[in-house]
Design a protein around this motif. Structure first.
Motif, PDB file in Angstrom:
ATOM      1  N   VAL A   1       0.316 -15.072  18.598  1.00 36.03           N
ATOM      2  CA  VAL A   1       0.718 -13.939  19.465  1.00 36.03           C
ATOM      3  C   VAL A   1       1.942 -14.600  20.326  1.00 36.03           C
ATOM      4  O   VAL A   1       2.546 -13.903  20.781  1.00 36.03           O
ATOM      5  CB  VAL A   1      -0.717 -13.766  20.325  1.00 36.03           C
ATOM      6  N   HIS A   2       1.906 -15.819  20.866  1.00 37.54           N
ATOM      7  CA  HIS A   2       2.820 -16.401  21.455  1.00 37.54           C
ATOM      8  C   HIS A   2       4.144 -16.253  20.719  1.00 37.54           C
ATOM      9  O   HIS A   2       5.341 -16.312  21.515  1.00 37.54           O
ATOM     10  CB  HIS A   2       2.663 -17.459  22.223  1.00 37.54           C
ATOM     11  N   ASP A   3       4.054 -16.624  19.626  1.00 37.97           N
ATOM     12  CA  ASP A   3       5.227 -16.492  18.624  1.00 37.97           C
ATOM     13  C   ASP A   3       6.012 -15.324  18.397  1.00 37.97           C
ATOM     14  O   ASP A   3       7.167 -15.112  18.386  1.00 37.97           O
ATOM     15  CB  ASP A   3       4.967 -17.218  17.320  1.00 37.97           C
ATOM     16  N   LYS A   4       5.083 -14.307  18.346  1.00 39.13           N
ATOM     17  CA  LYS A   4       5.562 -12.870  17.936  1.00 39.13           C
ATOM     18  C   LYS A   4       5.628 -12.020  19.064  1.00 39.13           C
ATOM     19  O   LYS A   4       6.524 -11.028  18.926  1.00 39.13           O
ATOM     20  CB  LYS A   4       4.442 -12.210  16.918  1.00 39.13           C
ATOM     21  N   MET A   5       5.050 -12.348  20.329  1.00 40.20           N
ATOM     22  CA  MET A   5       5.165 -11.437  21.405  1.00 40.20           C
ATOM     23  C   MET A   5       6.069 -11.939  22.729  1.00 40.20           C
ATOM     24  O   MET A   5       5.902 -13.019  22.628  1.00 40.20           O
ATOM     25  CB  MET A   5       3.867 -10.734  22.204  1.00 40.20           C
ATOM     26  N   ALA A   6       6.792 -10.990  23.297  1.00 42.08           N
ATOM     27  CA  ALA A   6       7.426 -11.597  24.617  1.00 42.08           C
ATOM     28  C   ALA A   6       6.334 -11.849  25.676  1.00 42.08           C
ATOM     29  O   ALA A   6       5.347 -10.861  25.587  1.00 42.08           O
ATOM     30  CB  ALA A   6       8.386 -10.414  24.843  1.00 42.08           C
ATOM     31  N   PRO A   7       6.607 -12.570  26.657  1.00 41.36           N
ATOM     32  CA  PRO A   7       5.791 -12.716  27.845  1.00 41.36           C
ATOM     33  C   PRO A   7       5.633 -11.470  28.593  1.00 41.36           C
ATOM     34  O   PRO A   7       6.491 -10.657  28.403  1.00 41.36           O
ATOM     35  CB  PRO A   7       6.601 -13.739  28.632  1.00 41.36           C
ATOM     36  N   GLY A   8       4.451 -11.312  29.189  1.00 36.27           N
ATOM     37  CA  GLY A   8       4.195 -10.098  29.695  1.00 36.27           C
ATOM     38  C   GLY A   8       2.749  -9.822  29.882  1.00 36.27           C
ATOM     39  O   GLY A   8       1.850 -10.621  29.308  1.00 36.27           O
ATOM     40  N   MET A   9       2.403  -8.693  30.378  1.00 36.46           N
ATOM     41  CA  MET A   9       1.054  -8.298  30.643  1.00 36.46           C
ATOM     42  C   MET A   9       0.204  -8.403  29.303  1.00 36.46           C
ATOM     43  O   MET A   9      -1.034  -8.731  29.361  1.00 36.46           O
ATOM     44  CB  MET A   9       0.881  -7.189  31.248  1.00 36.46           C
TER      45      MET A   9
ATOM     46  N   ILE B   1      -4.020 -10.141  25.513  1.00 38.63           N
ATOM     47  CA  ILE B   1      -4.725 -10.455  24.306  1.00 38.63           C
ATOM     48  C   ILE B   1      -5.285 -12.175  24.362  1.00 38.63           C
ATOM     49  O   ILE B   1      -5.931 -12.317  23.815  1.00 38.63           O
ATOM     50  CB  ILE B   1      -3.286 -10.514  23.265  1.00 38.63           C
ATOM     51  N   ASP B   2      -4.260 -12.981  25.194  1.00 41.52           N
ATOM     52  CA  ASP B   2      -4.903 -14.375  25.617  1.00 41.52           C
ATOM     53  C   ASP B   2      -6.347 -14.382  25.955  1.00 41.52           C
ATOM     54  O   ASP B   2      -7.253 -15.080  25.461  1.00 41.52           O
ATOM     55  CB  ASP B   2      -3.864 -14.937  26.406  1.00 41.52           C
ATOM     56  N   ALA B   3      -6.482 -13.569  26.981  1.00 45.92           N
ATOM     57  CA  ALA B   3      -7.824 -13.505  27.588  1.00 45.92           C
ATOM     58  C   ALA B   3      -8.917 -12.833  26.465  1.00 45.92           C
ATOM     59  O   ALA B   3     -10.113 -13.383  26.526  1.00 45.92           O
ATOM     60  CB  ALA B   3      -8.000 -12.421  28.668  1.00 45.92           C
ATOM     61  N   VAL B   4      -8.492 -12.069  25.757  1.00 44.17           N
ATOM     62  CA  VAL B   4      -9.441 -11.378  24.700  1.00 44.17           C
ATOM     63  C   VAL B   4      -9.750 -12.709  23.743  1.00 44.17           C
ATOM     64  O   VAL B   4     -10.966 -12.690  23.422  1.00 44.17           O
ATOM     65  CB  VAL B   4      -9.027 -10.134  23.911  1.00 44.17           C
ATOM     66  N   LEU B   5      -8.720 -13.299  23.108  1.00 43.20           N
ATOM     67  CA  LEU B   5      -8.987 -14.191  22.257  1.00 43.20           C
ATOM     68  C   LEU B   5      -9.747 -15.614  22.743  1.00 43.20           C
ATOM     69  O   LEU B   5     -10.899 -15.879  22.281  1.00 43.20           O
ATOM     70  CB  LEU B   5      -7.773 -14.832  21.724  1.00 43.20           C
ATOM     71  N   VAL B   6      -9.735 -15.841  24.163  1.00 45.01           N
ATOM     72  CA  VAL B   6     -10.402 -16.832  24.803  1.00 45.01           C
ATOM     73  C   VAL B   6     -11.742 -16.395  24.648  1.00 45.01           C
ATOM     74  O   VAL B   6     -12.739 -17.169  24.452  1.00 45.01           O
ATOM     75  CB  VAL B   6      -9.966 -17.184  26.169  1.00 45.01           C
ATOM     76  N   LEU B   7     -12.194 -15.149  25.208  1.00 45.03           N
ATOM     77  CA  LEU B   7     -13.426 -14.554  25.517  1.00 45.03           C
ATOM     78  C   LEU B   7     -14.031 -14.412  24.076  1.00 45.03           C
ATOM     79  O   LEU B   7     -15.551 -14.580  24.073  1.00 45.03           O
ATOM     80  CB  LEU B   7     -13.479 -13.337  26.159  1.00 45.03           C
ATOM     81  N   LEU B   8     -13.447 -14.283  23.067  1.00 46.63           N
ATOM     82  CA  LEU B   8     -14.038 -13.828  21.801  1.00 46.63           C
ATOM     83  C   LEU B   8     -14.549 -15.039  21.117  1.00 46.63           C
ATOM     84  O   LEU B   8     -15.606 -15.051  20.597  1.00 46.63           O
ATOM     85  CB  LEU B   8     -12.696 -13.626  20.769  1.00 46.63           C
TER      86      LEU B   8
END
Length: 245
Positions: free
Chosen positions: A118-126, A131-138
């Motif tokens: 995700v960090h490789d493919k997506m620009a920084p932003g909300m 998505i980071d939060a969703v993956l952590v909670l997953l």
């Protein structure tokens, strides 16, 4: 991180640190499976074993850029995660049957790998933060080993990549997160501090001893050994546990 430590008298390459991490994981699992909880040596071996997870996350972050095929890497993690699941649950079950103990660490690392993609493919932003939060909670929803902590470590080490100063801060936060979640999980204060010190040992090995290099020989062997050791040692421990019933 630049190999600035390579001129030190004592230095370790990536594969040597990984071998140490496999050994400390083995000690942790032996203590959890075979030793009585609450004993001094049980606590020592369990805490030493907390060296392993941050090492796995650190080298996952570092190795991401060197991975030629992200798809093959993800499929390899998934394959060995599936292979390890039954030995993982069987090793930590109490009786002759098998209980479900959540998803093993390789599933967790697969989700952590997804964070890197995700960090490789997506620009920084909300959107990326969500998505980071969703993956952590997953990892918590799926009941993964090292839930919440491993993906947070991945994010911390990704933030620290290339900066020794940030590396110290990242491991400091990693220790604090472990202690906080352990206390919230009703672990004793001693266990929380001991586990945090195990994570601190990982930080010392990486920040003070790691020379930024891979082993010159046996790279192919080491690569497959690290994958095979996880399900292999769990299966052996599970069979020993069953034999002792």
């Amino acid at each position: 991180m630049e190999p600035t430590q390579s001129t030190r008298r004592l230095s370790l390459n990536r594969d040597q640190i990984k071998y140490i991490a496999m050994f400390t994981m083995l000690l942790n699992h032996i203590a959890n499976i075979f030793m009585a909880p609450g004993g001094l040596w049980t606590e020592v071996l369990v805490d030493i074993g907390y060296f392993t997870a941050p090492v796995m996350c650190w080298f996952l972050v570092e190795g991401y850029g060197y991975t030629h095929s992200k798809k093959q890497y993800a499929l390899r993690l998934l394959g060995f995660a599936i292979l390890a699941e039954i030995p993982f649950c069987l090793a930590f079950s109490q009786g002759p049957g098998i209980d479900f103990f959540g998803l093993n660490m390789l599933f967790t690392l697969l989700i952590c790998f997804g964070i890197l993609v995700v960090h490789d493919k997506m620009a920084p932003g909300m959107a990326r933060r969500c998505i980071d939060a969703v993956l952590v909670l997953l990892t918590a929803v799926l009941g993964c080993d090292w839930m919440l902590l491993a993906p947070c470590y991945t994010l911390l080490f990704l933030w620290a990549k290339g900066s020794r100063r940030r590396g110290f801060a990242a491991f400091g936060w990693a220790m604090a997160l472990f202690a906080a979640i352990s206390l919230l999980s009703q672990m004793s204060l001693l266990s929380s501090i001991g586990g945090a010190l195990g994570i601190g040992l990982a930080g010392c090995a990486i920040l003070f001893l790691y020379n930024g290099r891979r082993a010159q020989r046996g790279r192919r062997f080491s690569q497959w050994f690290f994958y095979l050791f996880y399900p292999g040692h769990l299966l052996i421990l599970a069979l020993i546990r069953l034999a002792l019933l």
